[in-house]
Design an enzyme around this catalytic site. Structure first.
Site, PDB file in Angstrom:
ATOM      1  N   LYS A 494       0.853  -1.179   0.084  1.00  0.00           N
ATOM      2  CA  LYS A 494      -0.091  -0.026  -0.067  1.00  0.00           C
ATOM      3  C   LYS A 494       1.040   1.197  -0.104  1.00  0.00           C
ATOM      4  O   LYS A 494       1.885   1.183   0.222  1.00  0.00           O
ATOM      5  CB  LYS A 494      -0.988   0.034   1.298  1.00  0.00           C
ATOM      6  CG  LYS A 494      -0.184   0.057   2.730  1.00  0.00           C
ATOM      7  CD  LYS A 494      -1.131   0.045   3.652  1.00  0.00           C
ATOM      8  CE  LYS A 494      -0.313   0.033   5.022  1.00  0.00           C
ATOM      9  NZ  LYS A 494      -1.337   0.025   6.207  1.00  0.00           N
ATOM     10  N   TYR A 725      15.059  31.521   2.447  1.00  0.00           N
ATOM     11  CA  TYR A 725      14.175  32.350   2.937  1.00  0.00           C
ATOM     12  C   TYR A 725      13.964  32.762   4.382  1.00  0.00           C
ATOM     13  O   TYR A 725      14.320  31.978   5.463  1.00  0.00           O
ATOM     14  CB  TYR A 725      12.676  31.638   2.784  1.00  0.00           C
ATOM     15  CG  TYR A 725      12.302  31.619   1.194  1.00  0.00           C
ATOM     16  CD1 TYR A 725      11.971  32.727   0.600  1.00  0.00           C
ATOM     17  CD2 TYR A 725      12.276  30.104   0.572  1.00  0.00           C
ATOM     18  CE1 TYR A 725      12.008  32.854  -0.993  1.00  0.00           C
ATOM     19  CE2 TYR A 725      12.000  30.259  -0.769  1.00  0.00           C
ATOM     20  CZ  TYR A 725      11.576  31.513  -1.461  1.00  0.00           C
ATOM     21  OH  TYR A 725      11.249  31.266  -2.707  1.00  0.00           O
TER      22      TYR A 725
END
Length: 831
Positions: A494, A725
């Site tokens: 999965k 940033y």
């Protein structure tokens, strides 16, 4: 004339009882130990090997139906006892019989045989020696790293009349193994490569491991080794059974036969200067790592002993090839899959590569093949063998590149195109003719197939998640060995196989005979079916409002509530006469996520009993539950309580039906920590991908995934400048800053920035500085030996994914499943 061995002679060599004498004078051409690798039924002798994980006798009948008629077995399968047109060679131990046959075959030859052992470098030294000697004499060798108890006999079997030199490697992991390999190889010349830590845990100490490896040379005449490895040198000196050996050494000491005087690394090359018989010589190799220099020294000394001119050696050493030990599988243009194995070109490695190609599910198969050089066979025989291999394996198209293969175009009974060289192919062949197929790239180095590799790759950015399929299989086998006989194995694929890629992993698991797969959602199961996966698939979160794909693709839903059970029964009535998939009943034993609770069992059982009677299409495959703390020793009392609850509940469900219903509750951690609760099946999840439940288990598992990128730019910034940033990182001193091509859009969590995370570059750790950007981030390279475009490891062997998860206060599951789909997955498998 090639040497021949008949079935009757083979039986005599193995002291086997020959049951039936059907074509007992037939020649044995190939030895087969893996039924999936069948390439040519004519003259095939199959050995039904047995192990704790498998039994070759299970595949005898299927091989018989495919045309194989000769079998070495420990017992004749019941379904084959009345077979009249097959030979069964009965032996007490099929592996021992295989080794006896190979040893008898080896005794037919008097040519020099080189035996190579050590911890590291065996395969590289072997491949380089073949490359260095094959222009002087016809040389036979082990295919890639065939150095095990089964690989060595298969290697020796390749010896044929006309061979002038044989080079085989031998690897061991346990005491008393080398004696068996020595009887098969019987080397006349020995090479002991680098000794390392591999398999140390299986020996009382390093000396025992060295002495065990030295058993390969009990009947050799000459032994080559590095005297600088004191552990090896001391062991050789003190080993009385080796007293007869002519010992030839290299190292820095003046008394070495080849004295290393200097090593200089410059401009991508290493210059080695050494003294041999009072003369100074120099070689240059096109590598810079220490291991390559050490491997080259072994080869240099061997060539000098053989009497090769120092000038010839130097010229050949300058052109030593980089030996890649793996195939790469990656996404290519037009929804194709590309397998790049253009690192070697010989028939045996072609067989391995074609077998790997044919494991790719549900796709058209194309082979791009160059001339096979220095094969030791005449071209007529060689390309006839290639044509037979491609036909047997069901390859749809061959693109041949080179004058040799082009001259034999008429031999290939399939769709073909031929070109004189790589450039002509790229100029004339429209790449849009490749559509939704698997493509194998297999060529000699001089054909520069890397050009084709670049042309066919799907364009993506430079960050990749490399998935090592060998490591995944090793981990699978580690857990398989923990199962009791008869217990089945379900593998969890999965969430895109924990980020590793769904159908690629599922295809490998299907090839290795896992019993069940489990996915989270229906669309994951549909994707696997479309990719050719045929094994049973459980869907853990089915959406029964749109159930048609479950019926169309035979996907088995989990039923965890009365509402879902009622919806499923309604769907059965809406699909009358249509085969319906089985279901899996989920029980809640205390995790309180999904499932029927124990107080609901008395209500559930009568409904199931009625369905068994009135609804023929309704069938239950398994009953299962989830453990909520199997990895945590402080929760063991709770886990035992869950297991006891499950035992009561599952028994109630199982006795409702008149057919077997599997019960399963263990996950990866549970397989290791609660072996008494295996029931009928176990579920393997994160452990398959190399994450153990504790440090002890982690030592037995291999990391499967390596997240890597490259340095895009390096710049020097002064003290006081800021990075990223928000100006979060302020340089306290002059810094060397690198920008790497990975960011949070690739799945790198923002918590990894601002000095919290580190990456691995050229053997050194570098901290991540500043905020993580969307597509990139910055690292501190001050004091780190790095250049632009150098490889950067985010996680792999070091740091491990567990290290990264611990740094980020999370779990490996989150890291793996968070890797973005835009990160290219590259699958590698070692030969």
């Amino acid at each position: 004339m090639p040497l021949k061995l008949t079935i009757k002679e083979a039986a005599d060599c193995m002291r086997a009882q020959l049951v039936s004498s059907h074509a007992a004078d037939a020649a044995v051409r190939t030895l087969l130990t893996d039924s999936r690798s069948l390439a040519d039924v004519e003259g095939c002798l199959f050995f039904a090997l047995t192990s704790v994980r498998n039994d070759g006798h299970r595949y005898v009948e299927a091989l018989y139906r495919r045309g194989v008629r000769h079998f070495v077995v420990q017992h004749i399968p019941d379904t084959m006892r009345d077979t009249l047109d097959a030979n069964f060679l009965l032996v007490p131990d099929t592996l021992d019989a295989l080794q006896q046959l190979a040893a008898a075959w080896r005794r037919r030859f008097t040519i020099p045989v080189v035996g190579i052992t050590g911890s590291n470098g065996k395969t590289i030294v072997k491949e380089w020696l073949v490359w260095l000697t094959s222009s002087d004499r016809r040389t036979v060798k082990s295919p890639k790293s065939y150095n095990s108890q089964t690989g060595v006999p298969l290697s020796v079997w390749q010896m044929q009349a006309g061979d002038e030199l044989a080079i085989f490697e031998a690897g061991i992991s346990l005491p008393n193994e080398m004696a068996r390999l020595e009887r098969i190889i019987r080397p006349t010349i020995g090479i002991f490569t680098h000794i390392g830590t591999a398999h140390d845990a299986n020996f009382t100490d390093r000396r025992q491991k060295i002495n065990e490896k030295l058993n390969l040379f009990l009947h050799a005449q000459t032994l080559i080794y590095c005297a600088d490895q004191r552990e090896v040198a001391d062991a050789v000196a003190e080993n009385k059974p080796l007293a007869h050996l002519k010992k030839v050494t290299w190292g820095r000491a003046a008394d070495c036969d080849l004295q290393l005087l200097s090593t200089t690394v410059r401009h991508g090359e290493t210059t080695l200067e050494a003294r041999y018989r009072n003369e100074t010589h120099r070689i240059i190799i096109p590598m810079t790592d220490r291991a390559s220099a050490e491997n080259a020294m072994h080869c240099w000394l061997f060539m000098l002993l053989e009497g090769t001119s120092p000038d010839v050696i130097a010229e050949r050493m300058r052109r030593l090839p980089v030996i890649e030990m793996r195939m790469e599988l990656k996404e290519a243009i037009n929804h194709c899959t590309l397998i790049n194995d253009s690192y070697s070109s010989d028939f045996h490695s072609l067989q391995v590569a074609v077998e790997f190609l044919c494991r790719q599910q549900g796709a058209r198969k194309t082979v791009i093949l160059s001339d096979i050089l220095q094969s030791g066979k005449n071209e007529q025989t060689l390309y006839a063998d290639v044509a037979r291999l491609l036909k047997t394996k069901g390859v749809h198209r061959l693109i041949g590149i080179g004058a040799g293969i082009s001259q034999h175009a008429e031999m290939f009974p399939l769709e073909t195109s031929f070109f004189p060289d790589t450039d002509t192919f790229l100029q004339r062949f429209p790449l849009n003719h490749f559509q939704e197929e698997s493509i194998l790239l297999k060529g000699a180095r001089i054909f520069a197939f890397e050009k084709i590799d670049r042309a066919l790759q799907q364009k993506t950015h430079e960050t990749i998640l490399e998935i090592n399929l060998n490591a995944l299989v090793d981990n699978l086998n580690y857990y398989r060995a923990k199962k009791r006989p008869g217990v089945r194995l379900m593998a969890m694929v999965k969430a895109f196989s924990y980020g590793s890629g769904s159908h690629e992993i599922a295809g490998l698991l299907q090839f290795h005979h896992v019993d069940y797969l489990a996915v989270a959602y229906v669309d994951e199961g549909v994707e696997l079916r479309k990719a050719g996966i045929t094994m049973p698939i459980m869907v853990m979160n089915p959406e029964l409002q749109s159930p048609d794909p479950l019926f169309t693709y035979n996907l088995e839903p989990e039923i965890y509530s009365f509402r879902l059970l009622q919806m499923w029964c309604s769907q059965l009535t809406q699909h009358p006469g249509q085969p319906a998939p089985a279901v899996h009943i989920k029980l809640d034993t205390g995790m309180h996520r999904l499932g029927f609770e124990e107080r609901e069992i008395d209500t559930l059982r009568p409904i199931l009993q009625e369905l068994q009677t009135t609804e023929a299409a309704f069938r239950v495959a398994s009953v299962f539950s989830h453990l909520s703390g199997s990895d945590n020793p402080t929760l063991d009392a709770w886990t035992h309580r869950q297991i006891a609850t499950f035992r009561r509940m599952s028994k109630q469900i199982q006795k409702t039906f008149d057919y077997p219903v599997y019960a399963h509750i263990l996950n990866s951690a549970g397989i290791t920590r609660f072996p008494d609760a295996q029931f009928d099946m176990v579920r393997l999840g994160i452990g398959l991908y190399g994450v153990g439940v504790n440090d002890e288990e982690q030592q037995h598992l291999q990391p499967v995934s390596t997240l890597k990128t490259v340095i895009s730019q390096i710049k020097q910034i002064p003290a006081g400048d800021t990075v990223g940033y928000g100006r979060r990182h302020v340089a306290s001193h002059e810094m060397r800053v690198g920008t790497i091509a990975i960011g949070y859009a690739d799945g790198l969590l923002r918590r990894f920035g601002n000095g919290r995370g580190t990456v691995f570059i050229n053997g050194q750790l570098a901290p991540v500085i500043g905020n993580i950007c969307m597509d990139m981030c910055m690292i501190d390279l001050t004091g780190v030996d790095a250049r632009e475009n150098d490889e950067v490891i985010i996680f792999g062997h070091r740091p491990t994914i567990t290290d990264v998860a611990r740094t980020l206060d999370t779990i490996p599951y989150e890291i793996l499943t968070g890797i973005s789909r835009r990160v290219k997955r590259v699958y590698v498998t070692e030969h």
